[in-house]
Design a protein around this motif. Structure first.
Motif, PDB file in Angstrom:
ATOM      1  N   GLU A  19       0.838  -1.189   0.000  1.00 24.10           N
ATOM      2  CA  GLU A  19       0.000   0.000   0.000  1.00 24.10           C
ATOM      3  C   GLU A  19       0.880   1.249   0.000  1.00 24.10           C
ATOM      4  OE1 GLU A  19      -4.215   0.721   2.231  1.00 24.10           O
ATOM      5  OE2 GLU A  19      -2.489   0.121   3.440  1.00 24.10           O
ATOM      6  N   ASP A  20       0.595   2.173  -0.886  1.00 25.31           N
ATOM      7  CA  ASP A  20       1.289   3.465  -0.981  1.00 25.31           C
ATOM      8  C   ASP A  20       2.816   3.348  -0.972  1.00 25.31           C
ATOM      9  OD1 ASP A  20      -1.200   4.604  -1.087  1.00 25.31           O
ATOM     10  OD2 ASP A  20      -1.288   4.972   1.076  1.00 25.31           O
ATOM     11  N   GLY A  21       3.326   2.282  -1.578  1.00 22.65           N
ATOM     12  CA  GLY A  21       4.768   2.119  -1.764  1.00 22.65           C
ATOM     13  C   GLY A  21       5.552   1.737  -0.527  1.00 22.65           C
ATOM     14  N   ARG A  22       4.893   1.659   0.640  1.00 20.45           N
ATOM     15  CA  ARG A  22       5.677   1.482   1.875  1.00 20.45           C
ATOM     16  C   ARG A  22       5.120   0.414   2.824  1.00 20.45           C
ATOM     17  NH1 ARG A  22      10.224   5.415   2.500  1.00 20.45           N
ATOM     18  NH2 ARG A  22       9.937   6.754   0.716  1.00 20.45           N
ATOM     19  N   ASN A  23       3.803   0.192   2.750  1.00 22.77           N
ATOM     20  CA  ASN A  23       3.155  -0.669   3.737  1.00 22.77           C
ATOM     21  C   ASN A  23       2.877  -2.055   3.125  1.00 22.77           C
ATOM     22  OD1 ASN A  23       1.739  -1.568   5.952  1.00 22.77           O
ATOM     23  ND2 ASN A  23      -0.168  -0.528   5.343  1.00 22.77           N
ATOM     24  N   VAL A  24       3.627  -3.057   3.556  1.00 22.62           N
ATOM     25  CA  VAL A  24       3.512  -4.394   2.953  1.00 22.62           C
ATOM     26  C   VAL A  24       2.310  -5.145   3.546  1.00 22.62           C
ATOM     27  CG1 VAL A  24       4.697  -6.596   2.559  1.00 22.62           C
ATOM     28  CG2 VAL A  24       6.002  -4.467   2.573  1.00 22.62           C
ATOM     29  N   LEU A  25       1.352  -5.488   2.703  1.00 25.39           N
ATOM     30  CA  LEU A  25       0.169  -6.226   3.169  1.00 25.39           C
ATOM     31  C   LEU A  25       0.383  -7.728   3.008  1.00 25.39           C
ATOM     32  CD1 LEU A  25      -2.694  -3.977   1.706  1.00 25.39           C
ATOM     33  CD2 LEU A  25      -1.551  -3.815   3.923  1.00 25.39           C
ATOM     34  N   SER A  26       1.186  -8.119   2.025  1.00 27.59           N
ATOM     35  CA  SER A  26       1.548  -9.534   1.863  1.00 27.59           C
ATOM     36  C   SER A  26       2.826  -9.611   1.040  1.00 27.59           C
ATOM     37  CB  SER A  26       0.428 -10.312   1.166  1.00 27.59           C
ATOM     38  OG  SER A  26       0.278  -9.859  -0.167  1.00 27.59           O
ATOM     39  N   THR A  57      -0.560 -19.697  -8.204  1.00 25.64           N
ATOM     40  CA  THR A  57      -0.747 -19.962  -6.768  1.00 25.64           C
ATOM     41  C   THR A  57      -0.137 -18.841  -5.930  1.00 25.64           C
ATOM     42  OG1 THR A  57      -0.296 -22.227  -7.413  1.00 25.64           O
ATOM     43  CG2 THR A  57      -0.466 -21.798  -5.058  1.00 25.64           C
ATOM     44  N   VAL A  58       1.061 -18.411  -6.325  1.00 28.63           N
ATOM     45  CA  VAL A  58       1.765 -17.376  -5.557  1.00 28.63           C
ATOM     46  C   VAL A  58       0.963 -16.065  -5.586  1.00 28.63           C
ATOM     47  CG1 VAL A  58       3.856 -15.928  -5.565  1.00 28.63           C
ATOM     48  CG2 VAL A  58       4.064 -18.399  -5.771  1.00 28.63           C
ATOM     49  N   VAL A  59       0.445 -15.689  -6.750  1.00 26.83           N
ATOM     50  CA  VAL A  59      -0.330 -14.443  -6.860  1.00 26.83           C
ATOM     51  C   VAL A  59      -1.619 -14.555  -6.044  1.00 26.83           C
ATOM     52  CG1 VAL A  59      -1.625 -12.947  -8.449  1.00 26.83           C
ATOM     53  CG2 VAL A  59       0.673 -13.727  -9.066  1.00 26.83           C
ATOM     54  N   LYS A  60      -2.307 -15.708  -6.168  1.00 26.40           N
ATOM     55  CA  LYS A  60      -3.550 -15.919  -5.406  1.00 26.40           C
ATOM     56  C   LYS A  60      -3.292 -15.778  -3.907  1.00 26.40           C
ATOM     57  CE  LYS A  60      -6.283 -19.132  -7.992  1.00 26.40           C
ATOM     58  NZ  LYS A  60      -6.395 -20.553  -8.233  1.00 26.40           N
ATOM     59  N   GLU A  61      -2.188 -16.401  -3.462  1.00 28.07           N
ATOM     60  CA  GLU A  61      -1.856 -16.368  -2.039  1.00 28.07           C
ATOM     61  C   GLU A  61      -1.547 -14.943  -1.575  1.00 28.07           C
ATOM     62  OE1 GLU A  61       0.255 -20.002  -1.207  1.00 28.07           O
ATOM     63  OE2 GLU A  61       1.234 -18.960   0.470  1.00 28.07           O
ATOM     64  N   ALA A  62      -0.843 -14.181  -2.420  1.00 24.26           N
ATOM     65  CA  ALA A  62      -0.505 -12.794  -2.053  1.00 24.26           C
ATOM     66  C   ALA A  62      -1.783 -11.972  -1.899  1.00 24.26           C
ATOM     67  CB  ALA A  62       0.412 -12.182  -3.107  1.00 24.26           C
ATOM     68  N   LEU A  63      -2.749 -12.182  -2.784  1.00 23.93           N
ATOM     69  CA  LEU A  63      -4.028 -11.448  -2.690  1.00 23.93           C
ATOM     70  C   LEU A  63      -4.777 -11.870  -1.427  1.00 23.93           C
ATOM     71  CD1 LEU A  63      -5.152 -11.600  -6.438  1.00 23.93           C
ATOM     72  CD2 LEU A  63      -4.553  -9.522  -5.170  1.00 23.93           C
ATOM     73  N   GLU A  64      -4.820 -13.190  -1.182  1.00 24.50           N
ATOM     74  CA  GLU A  64      -5.541 -13.706  -0.012  1.00 24.50           C
ATOM     75  C   GLU A  64      -4.947 -13.186   1.292  1.00 24.50           C
ATOM     76  OE1 GLU A  64      -6.924 -17.831  -1.988  1.00 24.50           O
ATOM     77  OE2 GLU A  64      -5.839 -18.013  -0.066  1.00 24.50           O
ATOM     78  N   GLN A  65      -3.609 -13.258   1.386  1.00 25.82           N
ATOM     79  CA  GLN A  65      -2.963 -12.810   2.629  1.00 25.82           C
ATOM     80  C   GLN A  65      -3.168 -11.326   2.882  1.00 25.82           C
ATOM     81  OE1 GLN A  65       1.131 -14.066   3.054  1.00 25.82           O
ATOM     82  NE2 GLN A  65       0.631 -16.193   2.639  1.00 25.82           N
ATOM     83  N   ALA A  66      -3.350 -10.560   1.789  1.00 25.72           N
ATOM     84  CA  ALA A  66      -3.579  -9.107   1.925  1.00 25.72           C
ATOM     85  C   ALA A  66      -5.075  -8.815   2.102  1.00 25.72           C
ATOM     86  CB  ALA A  66      -3.036  -8.386   0.700  1.00 25.72           C
ATOM     87  N   HIS A  67      -5.884  -9.880   2.148  1.00 22.87           N
ATOM     88  CA  HIS A  67      -7.355  -9.755   2.229  1.00 22.87           C
ATOM     89  C   HIS A  67      -7.896  -8.889   1.096  1.00 22.87           C
ATOM     90  CE1 HIS A  67      -6.999 -11.775   6.029  1.00 22.87           C
ATOM     91  NE2 HIS A  67      -6.162 -10.851   6.444  1.00 22.87           N
ATOM     92  N   CYS A  68      -7.405  -9.167  -0.120  1.00 20.88           N
ATOM     93  CA  CYS A  68      -7.793  -8.383  -1.302  1.00 20.88           C
ATOM     94  C   CYS A  68      -8.339  -9.299  -2.388  1.00 20.88           C
ATOM     95  CB  CYS A  68      -6.567  -7.721  -1.919  1.00 20.88           C
ATOM     96  SG  CYS A  68      -5.935  -6.350  -1.027  1.00 20.88           S
ATOM     97  N   THR A  69      -9.119  -8.702  -3.272  1.00 22.69           N
ATOM     98  CA  THR A  69      -9.417  -9.343  -4.558  1.00 22.69           C
ATOM     99  C   THR A  69      -8.847  -8.392  -5.609  1.00 22.69           C
ATOM    100  OG1 THR A  69     -11.483  -8.182  -4.935  1.00 22.69           O
ATOM    101  CG2 THR A  69     -11.609 -10.241  -3.656  1.00 22.69           C
TER     102      THR A  69
END
Ligand code: KG4
Ligand code: ZN
Length: 340
Positions: A19-26, A57-69
């Motif tokens: 998020e905003d270049g600095r906050n890692v969500l996943s 799988t890796v992309v799906k997991e990154a979205l899931e861990q960030a609670h994003c679609t």
């Protein structure tokens, strides 16, 4: 702004939401390193195949861990250069397909710019600053004038620092990647035991050369083998590491002094090296400079750094369409817009 980063330039298949270049969500990483260890180096064909198998799988997991679609994602940032061409193409093509299907802006990111951006995650640093980039393929001293304006001040004339460490490690019989093994084994050795020549480079006073050092360590090993003499491997590793780090830090200090920088950044896989981190801290303390180092988990290849740089590239207006290609080489100071 949420950016999905995708990275596949070498042996790591990675995706992250930042998020905003600095906050890692996943930050998700799959690696084929264990397979490459069998061959003593990255086998491009194996890396490409593993990327193709893991990327969704890796992309799906990154979205899931960030609670994003994908509906929450404002842009997709993808590494398009430099790297192994077959490996890069997997990430680039996946990102192009996803961007087209989800109608999401696509932002191409230079891998080495991404390494620099790993520091945006780990601290609040903002350009301008001076950066030493040391990875498996690059050794550069770069003036980072803004988030998207880079000027090469010094570079290696031959091997990159990581490449020299990897080759030296292999000659010493250590496990791949040699840089990591040398860092691990060095504390058990005496770094003054083996003497290596200080490389001399004509022309640009800020350039590096590591091939002479590499040849010197190879000769030391071969001579000992021919004479049937035992080598003190921890001391050989420590002495070699010391020589490489001295070259890097000496030039970095020279540039910072002559060009009046007081913010020093280190980036790239070799920035995880404990001797380099300690020596850089020493020169910065001595000169009253502020030192920025990526957290260890962001030193190696990852997609959080690609999403971080992607955010600033997005703000600068960098965009690609379905004609985006991958490139094995690309200077860091070349902006995507200017590639014909
Ligand atoms: O940045 P990176 O992960 O991939 C490239 O973009 O090249 O860098 C990989 C390099 C390898 O040469 C590896 O040996 C080196 O970084 N490396 C290290 C350490 N960790 C990784 N070298 C020295 N000490 C380490 N702790
Ligand atoms: Zn890298």
């Amino acid at each position: 702004m949420k950016i999905l980063g995708i990275e596949s330039s070498c042996d790591e298949t990675a995706a992250a939401v930042v998020e905003d270049g600095r906050n890692v969500l996943s930050n998700v990483i799959a690696t084929s390193l264990e397979e490459h260890k069998l061959y003593g180096g990255v086998v491009p064909e194996i890396a490409s195949r593993r990327h193709a198998e893991s990327i969704s799988t890796v992309v799906k997991e990154a979205l899931e861990q960030a609670h994003c679609t994908m509906a929450d994602i404002d842009a997709i940032a993808v590494t398009y250069a430099p790297g192994l061409i077959g490996a890069l193409l997997v990430g680039v093509n996946f990102a192009k397909g996803l961007a087209l299907a989800c109608d999401t802006p696509l932002v191409p990111v230079h891998h080495i710019r991404g390494h620099i951006a790993s520091n945006y995650i780990s601290s609040d640093i903002e350009p301008p600053f001076l950066c030493l980039i040391v990875s498996g393929g690059h050794s550069h001293i770069v003036a980072v004038n803004s988030y998207t304006d880079f000027e090469i001040i010094g570079k290696t004339r031959d091997d990159a620092a990581g490449e020299a460490l990897d080759k030296a490690g292999r000659t010493m019989g250590l496990e791949y990647p040699g840089g990591v093994s040398i860092d691990k084994i060095s504390p058990a050795g005496d770094e003054t035991k083996y003497k290596f020549p200080t490389p001399k480079v004509s022309g640009c006073p800020y350039d590096f050369s590591f091939s002479g050092l590499k040849t010197a360590v190879i000769n030391t090993v071969h001579n000992a083998q021919q004479k049937g003499e035992a080598l003190d491997i921890p001391s050989l590793a420590a002495s070699f590491q010391n020589s490489v780090v001295n070259c890097l830090v000496t030039n970095l200090e020279k540039v910072a002094k002559e060009k009046n920088y007081n913010k020093i950044v280190i980036a790239g896989g070799v920035s995880a090296n404990s001797k380099l981190r300690a020596s850089a801290a020493e020169i910065c303390k001595k000169n009253g400079w502020q030192l920025y180092l990526p957290e260890l988990k962001y030193c190696g290849d990852n997609a959080a750094m690609i999403a971080a740089q992607g955010y600033y590239e997005y703000l600068a207006g960098t965009r690609a369409d379905e004609s985006l290609n991958a490139y094995a080489t690309m200077p860091i100071d070349k902006n995507y817009k200017t590639i014909s």
